[in-house]
Design an enzyme around this catalytic site. Structure first.
Site, short mmCIF file in Angstrom:
data_model
loop_
_atom_site.label_atom_id
_atom_site.label_comp_id
_atom_site.label_asym_id
_atom_site.label_seq_id
_atom_site.Cartn_x
_atom_site.Cartn_y
_atom_site.Cartn_z
CD GLN A 133 38.63 47.29 34.75
OE1 GLN A 133 39.48 48.17 34.70
NE2 GLN A 133 38.81 46.16 35.40
CB CYS A 151 41.97 42.01 35.42
SG CYS A 151 40.71 43.15 34.77
CG LEU A 152 40.89 46.08 40.16
CD1 LEU A 152 40.63 47.56 40.40
CD2 LEU A 152 41.16 45.36 41.49
CG HIS A 197 40.03 46.84 30.72
ND1 HIS A 197 39.11 45.86 30.97
CD2 HIS A 197 41.01 46.70 31.64
CE1 HIS A 197 39.53 45.14 32.01
NE2 HIS A 197 40.68 45.62 32.43
CG HIS A 246 45.52 44.97 32.11
ND1 HIS A 246 45.45 43.62 32.37
CD2 HIS A 246 44.40 45.52 32.63
CE1 HIS A 246 44.32 43.38 33.03
NE2 HIS A 246 43.67 44.51 33.21
CD GLU A 247 43.96 49.21 33.46
OE1 GLU A 247 42.75 49.25 33.20
OE2 GLU A 247 44.43 48.46 34.33
N GLY A 307 45.40 49.82 38.30
CA GLY A 307 44.87 50.49 37.13
C GLY A 307 43.40 50.18 37.00
#
Ligand code: NI
Length: 186
Positions: free
Chosen positions: A53, A98-99, A144, A140-141, A48
């Protein structure tokens, strides 16, 4: 294929407020942004990715199709101006990554089920209910888009450890970039 740079913690942009998209047809570059986000997410083996990000403050994120109830080769599902309308009281605690925090995994307690309303790339509003990993990815997304990050789920000690580890990683990346720049300058 165009890759965008993924911002890593503690980049302040990750905490910046996001802006509603509204009328999708008024954003001619949205399809390109989503295509670039898709390439960027898969290049980093992510499941995701939120636009913030990659430094775009618009309220949208993508989730890998195989997690989002599609087939493995489907394009990721796009969630524009999402609103989570239901979170189940039943929770599940699982390791999450997480990226923007490469190499860091943390146990995070999330609702097992979630319902979300969002706009698709076609401009149409939709609603869906998710469970398990999909529900976790949505939460999670969506975090952000409100500036909430993986590190916020850590206790004070672990938080310090993550901060140090990320600063070290960012320094190493910066030094690597300097070397690349020097090489191309010659
Ligand atoms: Ni993330």
């Amino acid at each position: 294929m165009a890759l965008r740079r993924i911002l890593k913690f503690p980049d302040p942009v990750l905490r910046q407020p996001t802006v509603a998209v509204g009328d999708v047809s008024a954003h001619k570059d949205l399809a390109k942004l989503v295509a670039d986000m898709t390439d960027t997410m898969y290049a980093s083996n992510g499941a995701g990715l939120a636009a913030i990000q990659v430094g775009d403050t618009r309220r949208l994120f993508i989730v890998d199709a195989s997690i989002a109830g599609g087939a493995e080769n489907d394009p990721p599902r796009v969630f524009i101006d999402p609103e989570i309308s239901y979170l189940s009281p039943e929770t599940e605690q699982t390791e999450e990554g997480c990226l923007s925090f490469p190499g860091i995994y943390l146990d995070v307690k999330r609702s097992l089920k979630a319902t979300i309303k969002a706009t698709g790339l076609d401009g149409k509003r939709f609603e869906l209910s998710a469970e398990g990993l999909f529900a976790r990815a949505l939460q999670h997304e969506n975090d952000h888009l409100t500036g909430k990050l993986l590190v916020d789920f850590a206790g004070p000690l672990k938080r310090q450890m993550i901060k140090r580890k990320m600063e070290k990683l960012n320094r190493a990346e910066l030094e690597g970039d300097d070397l690349d720049d020097a090489a191309t300058a010659d």
